[in-house]
Design a protein around this motif. Structure first.
Motif: not given
Lengths: 396, 218, 97
Positions: C26-30, C70-78
């Protein structure tokens, strides 16, 4: 003697030794944990500190083949690998040894798959123990640097001319920092002469290295190499004396003993975990227990005579194997079998107990060594050994 | 023979530094290296290393670097993690949320965070293991300097870019103000960006954890 | 670091493969910044959905789009690719849950 002490990991210490040895050809391929050595060497070559040909291999088999050719052309060559990389290059080890090319391979141990684990285990380097190479483990970054220099000197000696594996535990020795006294270039030049070989690939004087043969030449070819290996014991002792004179650090070529003076039970092992064992032995000695630690410095050639003479002083020896050798005689690991064979002709029977520990890179904790010493104490007292081998931590 | 307390190390202080992959893993490493080298000048025994399994090449993944400072020779050298930290440093503020950063802390532990938000706001996000926390220290390192991004020094190789050029200079100054684990002057000799360290030392806020926990959870 | 008992290791180390989501990673905390959508500006062109490297955009037929936190890593591509400029990235600590 002037000292130049810096804090560095085993990987960086090996890279510094390679720079001081003025290696000509380096071939690299990344795999954790030995990859720190190659990053450091790449930086040195890029910054102009080391004048060497840095080749990017396309795999570990390619790595060994590149340095094989380089050494055959008269260059001092260096490469390295870990874990499954060591077994990928398996085909090339025997030709390199058979053709007497003294290149060096640094192995920073890693478990073999499965699973995909970075932790250290000696299995990968031990898989190659019969190929006719020199092999030994360093237990600290200082020793990793010294081992690299000594192995080039021993391997390139005209009476030996054999390749070497300079092994160290992955992560424990290769990544954790320790104090290292880096020798000066003058000291290394006095100790390590330039590389010369009987046969060199040269267009002006062509030779065929490793031609096709018939079975009737088989025994003689191998016996020639066997005689060279048997003659190595003397060379080891001479080189270690010379090393102590030039650099001021004295190493026994075969075994390192710790608090063994009137010990009844000792732990016998090789590699970095010996440091933890020594700490536990020190605490137990303070409580009055008669214990000690013996660390094996050179695995190939195995010092049969010295092991038998040293271990016959004790009542019981606990042999710690940090490797998997499934199905081996006596059910533990390689070291137990070799120690028992060395003790076979001893007048007095020395009890030996096998411990398989630290698999997959798990730490061998102080508590586990403490329990091992406890088992050995019982065997020394009763003279009887109910269980030949223990797989820690499940069977102890 | 009883093994209780035979291998205890009473003079040992453990430091755990959290960062985010690629952006702060050099800064995390610089914090432990600067603190341990300064302690070594004062005659202590030290060890500094990065966590072996936190692959630092993935952007934003939480990574850790560890340090040990002891008055006696360190016996537990071959470990993968610091089981019981005395000092926890967060190089990036969002690490308080969703990650168990205070696991295993010893009584008297100090938490240092790179943030301009108040300690009262930040402590709300830490859901577990706050009993032994004694102080929270915050410093706004991002306004004083920028994080240096480089792979030099990864995997234990030599760091060719120098220690303390980025936000680590501010963070180590904050650690010293909050814990006095080393003398500030010994630290200043080692880091490259000394003016940032001095400014950070003045701007650091140190707050007692008990007092704000009573206010927040009352 | 306690060693896992050998009875608990699955046979040959083989584990069932995740099919819809991987509960073991689970990578939401990235995430350091959270994507927020302005549903007035959003035209449901699905550009963000197709570009998200981790398939974290939920299209929701009659409702506005939202993100799988839960999984969004905040990369900002959207936020970069949205043609209507409907997505903004807000620091994660601004949200208390």
């Amino acid at each position: 003697m002037k000292t130049n002490i810096k804090r560095m990991s085993g990987c960086v210490a090996t890279a510094n030794a390679v720079k001081l040895a003025n290696v000509d050809v380096i071939c690299s391929y990344p795999i954790r944990p030995y990859t720190g050595i190659m990053s450091e060497l790449a930086r040195m070559v890029a910054d102009g500190e080391l004048d060497a040909e840095f080749v990017l291999g396309e795999g570990e088999h390619g790595q060994l083949s590149v340095v094989y050719g380089a050494s055959a052309s008269g260059a001092r060559a260096f490469t390295g690998s870990s874990g499954v990389g060591v077994t990928y290059a398996m085909e090339v080890y025997s030709p390199i040894s058979g053709e007497r090319l003294p290149l060096q391979m640094a192995i920073a141990d890693r478990t073999l798959d499965p699973p995909g684990d970075f932790g250290s285990e000696h299995t990968d380097a031990l898989c190659c123990r019969d190929q006719g190479w020199i092999q030994g483990w360093a237990s600290s970054p200082q020793e990793a640097l010294d081992l690299t220099l000594m192995y080039y000197r021993i391997g390139e000696d005209p009476r030996v001319l054999l390749p070497q594996y300079a092994c160290q535990d992955g992560y424990f020795v290769s990544h954790i920092l320790g104090d290292v006294d880096i020798p000066s270039q003058e000291q290394v030049d006095a100790f390590l002469p330039p590389y010369k070989n009987h046969h060199v690939l040269d267009t002006k004087d062509p030779v065929i290295i490793g031609p096709q043969m018939e079975p009737e030449m088989g025994p003689g070819t191998q016996y020639q190499r066997h005689l060279a290996v048997e003659g190595m014991y003397k060379v080891f002792e001479e080189v270690h004396e010379e090393f102590a004179d030039v650099f001021g650090r004295k190493y026994d070529p075969w075994l390192e003993e710790y608090m063994t003076d009137d010990a009844e039970s000792v732990i016998f092992l090789q590699g970095g975990h010996a440091e933890t064992a020594k700490n536990v032995a020190k605490h137990l000695r303070n409580l009055g227990e008669k214990v000690g630690v013996v660390r094996l410095r050179t695995f190939r050639p195995f010092p049969t005579k010295q092991v038998r003479e040293t271990l016959s002083k004790f009542k019981v020896v606990g042999v710690v194997d940090n490797s998997v050798n499934f199905g081996i005689s006596c059910g533990a690991g390689v070291l137990l079998t070799e120690v028992r064979a060395a003790l076979y002709n001893n007048d007095k029977k020395v009890e030996t107990v096998g411990f398989v520990a630290g698999l997959g890179g798990a730490m061998i904790t102080h508590d586990e060594f403490y329990k091992m010493f406890d088992v050995l104490k019982n065997v020394a007292k009763t003279g009887k050994n109910e269980k030949q081998s223990y797989w820690l931590p499940f069977e102890l | 023979m009883s093994i209780q307390n035979l291998f205890d190390e009473p003079g040992l202080k453990q430091i755990t530094v959290w960062g985010r992959g690629v952006y702060e893993n050099k800064e995390a490493r610089d914090v432990v290296v600067a603190l341990t080298e300064a302690a070594s000048k004062e005659g202590k025994y030290i060890q500094a290393w990065e966590n072996y399994v936190d692959l630092p090449d993935r952007i934003f993944v939480p990574v850790r670097a560890y340090g040990k400072i002891s008055t006696e020779e360190i016996e537990s050298r071959y470990v993968y993690e610091n089981e019981a930290p005395d000092i926890v440093v967060l190089t990036e503020e969002t690490l308080v949320k969703g990650i168990n950063i205070l696991s295993g802390i010893k009584p008297g532990a100090v938490l240092v965070i790179n943030s301009k938000r108040s300690p009262e706001y930040l402590i709300k996000f830490i859901k577990e293991n706050t009993e032994n926390l004694s102080k929270i220290v915050t410093v706004d390192a991002n306004s004083l300097s920028k994080s240096v991004i480089t792979l030099s020094g990864a995997e234990g190789a030599t760091d060719a870019s120098g220690i303390g050029k980025g936000i680590s200079a501010a963070l180590v100054a904050a650690v010293v103000k909050g814990t006095e684990i080393v003398k500030f002057d010994n630290l200043l000799e080692l880091i490259a960006n000394k003016s940032v360290a001095k400014k950070a030392y003045d701007q650091t806020i140190v707050v007692d954890a008990d007092s704000i926990q009573k206010k927040v959870f009352a | 670091m306690a060693v896992v008992p050998y009875e608990r290791i699955p046979f040959a180390g083989t584990v069932p493969s995740p099919q819809k989501e991987n509960e073991g990673m689970i990578t939401g905390n990235w995430r350091t910044r959270r994507p927020i959508v302005d549903s007035e500006k959003c035209v449901k062109c699905q550009t963000c959905w197709i570009n998200c490297p981790d398939a974290c955009v939920n299209l929701n037929d009659d409702k506005p789009i939202n993100f799988n936190l839960k999984y969004c890593k905040g990369c900002g591509i959207c936020a970069e690719v949205c043609p209507a400029g409907a997505i903004t990235l807000v620091p994660e600590l601004d949200f208390e849950e």
